[in-house]
Every structure is written in structure tokens, then in C-alpha cells.
Scaffold this motif. Structure first.
Motif, short mmCIF file in Angstrom:
data_model
loop_
_atom_site.label_atom_id
_atom_site.label_comp_id
_atom_site.label_asym_id
_atom_site.label_seq_id
_atom_site.Cartn_x
_atom_site.Cartn_y
_atom_site.Cartn_z
N ARG A 35 -26.26 -15.90 13.69
CA ARG A 35 -26.20 -17.08 14.09
C ARG A 35 -24.73 -16.50 13.56
N ASP A 36 -23.26 -16.87 13.61
CA ASP A 36 -21.95 -16.70 12.98
C ASP A 36 -22.19 -17.11 11.71
N TYR A 37 -21.80 -16.79 10.57
CA TYR A 37 -21.71 -17.50 8.81
C TYR A 37 -19.94 -17.20 8.92
N VAL A 38 -19.76 -17.91 7.84
CA VAL A 38 -19.20 -17.94 7.26
C VAL A 38 -19.21 -18.54 5.63
N ASP A 39 -17.86 -17.15 4.77
CA ASP A 39 -17.98 -18.42 3.34
C ASP A 39 -16.65 -18.51 2.79
N PRO A 40 -17.08 -20.08 3.42
CA PRO A 40 -15.47 -20.70 2.99
C PRO A 40 -14.86 -20.19 1.41
N ASN A 41 -16.01 -20.58 0.60
CA ASN A 41 -14.99 -20.10 -0.72
C ASN A 41 -14.35 -18.27 -0.31
N GLN A 42 -14.00 -17.71 0.33
CA GLN A 42 -13.72 -16.67 -0.17
C GLN A 42 -12.11 -16.49 -0.01
N PRO A 43 -11.25 -15.70 -1.33
CA PRO A 43 -10.13 -15.39 -1.55
C PRO A 43 -9.35 -14.91 -0.15
N ARG A 44 -8.54 -15.39 -0.06
CA ARG A 44 -7.22 -15.30 0.72
C ARG A 44 -5.84 -14.20 0.65
N PHE A 45 -6.08 -13.41 1.05
CA PHE A 45 -4.15 -12.67 0.87
C PHE A 45 -3.77 -12.86 2.08
N THR A 46 -2.28 -13.01 2.01
CA THR A 46 -0.96 -12.81 2.67
C THR A 46 -0.13 -12.33 2.65
N ALA A 47 0.17 -11.60 3.35
CA ALA A 47 1.19 -10.48 3.21
C ALA A 47 2.61 -10.59 4.10
N LEU A 48 3.82 -11.59 3.65
CA LEU A 48 5.02 -11.28 4.70
C LEU A 48 5.72 -10.26 4.72
N LEU A 49 6.32 -9.32 5.53
CA LEU A 49 7.67 -7.84 4.98
C LEU A 49 7.86 -8.61 6.12
N ASP A 50 9.72 -8.78 5.69
CA ASP A 50 11.19 -9.10 6.05
C ASP A 50 11.01 -6.53 6.68
N THR A 51 10.86 -7.63 8.46
CA THR A 51 12.02 -5.95 8.91
C THR A 51 12.51 -6.02 9.35
N ARG A 52 14.50 -6.81 8.58
CA ARG A 52 14.94 -7.20 9.58
C ARG A 52 15.98 -6.26 9.08
N ALA A 53 16.29 -5.24 10.62
CA ALA A 53 17.03 -3.67 9.94
C ALA A 53 18.24 -4.05 9.50
N ALA A 54 19.01 -5.24 9.11
CA ALA A 54 20.38 -5.35 9.16
C ALA A 54 20.24 -5.72 7.21
N LEU A 55 19.57 -5.79 6.93
CA LEU A 55 19.04 -6.33 5.59
C LEU A 55 18.08 -4.95 4.92
N LEU A 56 17.96 -4.08 5.78
CA LEU A 56 16.95 -3.05 4.78
C LEU A 56 17.53 -2.07 5.02
N PRO A 57 18.41 -1.07 4.95
CA PRO A 57 18.43 0.75 5.07
C PRO A 57 16.94 1.23 5.75
N PRO A 58 17.02 2.48 6.14
CA PRO A 58 16.41 2.88 6.43
C PRO A 58 15.05 3.32 5.25
N ASP A 59 16.03 3.66 3.78
CA ASP A 59 14.66 3.91 2.98
C ASP A 59 13.65 3.34 2.17
N VAL A 60 15.08 1.77 2.25
CA VAL A 60 14.59 0.70 1.46
C VAL A 60 13.30 0.13 2.14
N PHE A 61 13.09 0.32 3.52
CA PHE A 61 12.40 0.47 4.79
C PHE A 61 11.09 0.63 4.79
N GLU A 62 11.23 2.29 4.16
CA GLU A 62 9.92 2.48 3.68
C GLU A 62 9.20 2.35 3.02
N GLU A 63 10.63 2.22 1.68
CA GLU A 63 9.84 1.14 -0.09
C GLU A 63 9.42 0.54 0.27
N ALA A 64 9.36 -0.18 1.31
CA ALA A 64 8.84 -1.45 1.79
C ALA A 64 7.64 -2.04 2.20
#
Length: 385
Positions: A219-248
Motif C-alpha cells: 500500500r502506498d500512503y500519503v500524508d496530506p497534512n505534511q508541511p512543505r518547504f520550497t527554496a528558490l536559489l538565484d544562480t545567475r552569475a551576472a548577479l552573483l560574484p563568486p564569494d556571494v554565490f558560495e554564501e548563497a
């Protein structure tokens, strides 16, 4: 295959010149010196031609480590011969460098264990090896290398900081509509009956389906009340210098790690096309950190919000957006997602400028910090309020 060192070539050339000069001018001393030099070079090649007859193995521990944390290699050498084995050098190529270990002479049947530290300053998959055995004659005239073909991969994960999990999310109940195919596994509601795969709970076996199909079904069960968490990470090199990218990346890893360990159904999305849905728990933590381990900046142009983030089946819960700077057009794009999530948070890394400014966006909380450590501290304060 033995080879001459620079010293060996120098001795060989000098010996040949001395011997030829002795023959030319008739000086026996020069001939003797030249012959001795040539003999020494020949002896060095003969000594180094003997390959080390030992069993050598190397293991890396841990194989997954946070950036900046210590990691080591353990070298085991066993002499399974009946004769004493002379000393040699074992070496590893690690992240563009070379680390050597001087192995002392071994008695018959003896073992020796050596430890050395590995570099973890750079995030990524680090190849350790191939392991090579090197023998050099006492005079340093000849040298031989033997590659054992033993290579190991070490995963250097992003650095993570202590983060409090945000308690938020809209409950999703099956009576309000069909449960999506990617709903979290494990508890309340029956979604489907499917074939057993290794790792499934034995207590979820469906005996009627087994009798009908002749195969193991669960049987395949689901938990419809389980909380969700979504992370969106900006990886555009033009806006992220290398040091800031590592911090992000560090900040995103910290947030995802806390959410997965707290039992959230997690999702990692980047502007570069990554869309990872690793569920929750320790396995999800490992998947997320492995993905972030190899993440590279996006060199082309792309919108902040990918089209995949707008799919209705994947919405709900908490959305956290990690940016380098809070540009108006980016915040406007995030604002369009606000109705689909219970809470939306934008974290901007000012690249070393700790302004502490909170930019007003309707329905979106904006946290500004100079680095990942500062962002996690302000996140923890905001969650506690």
C-alpha cells in the motif's frame, strides 16, 4: 618503468664525459670515475625497477564533509611476503595537488597505517587518487612510479549553520481534490497499491493484491497534512560574484537541511534548471547537499522564477527565495507567487554590506544580511517572533 631523475641524468652525462676524456687523453683516473658513475646509474635503475610487492589500500573518511571541516585519508600497507620490504613512497593526487607519505621498511607479514589530511576548502566533488607507489634509490639517481588505479571521490558539501524550521503551511486534504502523484509517502491516506521495492515497509504489504497478482504488492500512503518547504536559489552569475554565490549556496543548504530534518516535504529549485524533490528526512538531506555540492553559476540569462515553480501540484507551504540583491523586477516576480504559498520569504545577501534594510513587498518578508551566517541568525530571530 624506472626513470632517471635530474640528478641521475647529470651524473650519467658527467660520467660519460669523464670516461670519454680519460680514453682520449689516456688518464686511467678519469676512466675509473666515469665507469663508477655509469655503474651507479645502472645500479639505481636496477634497484628502482623492482616494484613494491606490498598490498596498499586507501580509504577516505568521511566521504562527505562540509566545506572547511577536516577530512582524512587512511593508508594501509601490508607486506605479505616472506622477506623484509624496503622503504618506498606512496602518494595521492588531490584536487590538483600531490600528497606523499614515506612508508617505512616492513618486516614479513607486518602492517603499517598512515593518516593524512585532505583539502576541503573548495566545495565540489574532489577526486582522490590515483594512488601511486614511488621507489627512489638511496642516491636519488633513479625513480619508478606504479599507479594502483585506486581512486576515491570525496564530496565537499556546502557549509551549514544552525537554522530553526519554520512552522507554516496549508494542510492539503484528499477530500478537497485528488492527491498529486508526488505527494509525500508514509502515513494517513491510501494513494495506490504498487509493486514492492527494497526498502518499503513490510507492514504495508497488501495480501489480497499479492494473491491476485502473484507478486509482492504494498500500500502506498500519503500524508496530506505534511508541511512543505520550497527554496528558490538565484544562480545567475551576472548577479552573483563568486564569494556571494558560495554564501548563497551555504544559506540554501542550511535552510533545506533544517526543513528536511524537521519532516518537511522539500523542494529545491534554481534559476539554472535544477528542480529537486527529495521528500524529507536524512536521505533528503543527503540528496540536497549532493546536488548543491556540484552546483555552478548560470552563465546565460534566465528569469528568476522558472516555469516549473508555477505548477499548481507543487505549490503550498513555505517559499524562501535566496538572492544576491533585491532588485525591483525580481521582487515583483516573487510577489506573483505569493498567493500560492502560506508564507513567502526573500533573503538577500548584500555581499559584505550589512545594511539591515527591510524592503517592503506586500505579503513578502524580506531579510537582508551580509553573509550566510548573518542570514541564518536573522532567520532564527524572525521565526522565533
Amino acid at each position: 618503468m624506472p626513470r632517471l631523475t635530474r640528478r641521475g641524468w647529470a651524473v650519467l652525462v658527467a660520467a660519460v664525459v669523464a670516461y670519454a676524456s680519460g680514453v682520449w687523453v689516456g688518464f686511467p683516473v678519469l676512466r675509473a670515475l666515469g665507469g663508477a658513475g655509469i655503474g651507479a646509474v645502472a645500479a639505481a635503475l636496477a634497484v628502482t625497477a623492482r616494484r613494491p610487492r606490498v598490498v596498499v589500500s586507501r580509504e577516505v573518511y568521511p566521504d562527505r564533509v562540509q566545506r572547511g571541516r577536516p577530512a582524512f585519508a587512511r593508508l594501509r600497507v601490508h607486506n605479505d611476503n616472506q622477506r623484509r620490504h624496503s622503504a618506498f613512497t606512496a602518494g595521492d593526487r588531490v584536487d590538483g595537488g600531490y600528497h606523499s607519505v614515506a612508508v617505512r621498511p616492513l618486516a614479513p607479514g607486518a602492517d603499517a597505517v598512515y593518516h593524512y589530511e585532505l583539502p576541503t576548502a573548495r566545495r565540489g566533488r574532489i577526486q582522490v587518487g590515483p594512488l601511486t607507489l614511488e621507489r627512489v634509490d638511496p642516491l636519488g639517481l633513479g625513480r619508478s612510479h606504479l599507479a594502483t588505479g585506486d581512486t576515491t571521490t570525496m564530496w565537499v558539501h556546502p557549509r551549514t549553520y544552525p537554522v530553526r524550521a519554520l512552522v507554516a503551511g496549508h494542510p492539503r486534504h484528499h477530500h478537497e481534490g485528488r492527491t498529486s502523484d508526488d505527494s509525500p509517502h508514509g502515513t494517513l491516506d491510501l494513494r495506490d497499491v504498487r509493486e514492492y521495492v527494497p526498502g518499503d515497509e513490510v507492514r504495508h504489504l497488501h495480501w489480497k493484491a499479492i494473491a491476485r497478482t502473484g507478486r509482492l504488492m504494498v500500500r502506498d500512503y500519503v500524508d496530506p497534512n505534511q508541511p512543505r518547504f520550497t527554496a528558490l536559489l538565484d544562480t545567475r552569475a551576472a548577479l552573483l560574484p563568486p564569494d556571494v554565490f558560495e554564501e548563497a549556496v551555504d544559506l540554501t543548504a542550511s535552510l533545506m537541511n533544517a526543513a528536511a530534518e524537521a519532516g518537511y516535504w522539500c523542494r529545491l529549485v534554481t534559476t539554472g534548471g535544477v528542480d529537486l524533490k527529495p521528500r524529507s528526512g536524512q536521505q533528503a538531506v543527503r540528496q540536497v547537499l549532493d546536488e548543491l555540492c556540484e552546483l555552478t553559476p548560470l552563465t546565460g540569462t534566465a528569469p528568476l522564477v522558472p516555469a516549473s515553480l508555477g505548477q499548481a501540484a507543487d505549490r503550498g507551504g513555505t517559499l524562501v527565495v535566496v538572492l544576491a540583491s533585491a532588485y525591483h523586477e525580481d521582487l515583483a516576480a516573487v510577489a506573483t507567487l505569493r498567493p500560492h504559498y502560506a508564507s513567502t520569504v526573500v533573503i538577500t545577501l548584500a555581499g559584505g554590506t550589512d545594511t539591515g534594510v527591510t524592503i517592503g513587498v506586500p505579503g513578502v518578508q524580506v531579510i537582508t544580511a551580509p553573509n550566510a551566517r548573518g542570514a541564518t541568525r536573522r532567520w532564527n530571530v524572525a521565526v522565533a517572533e
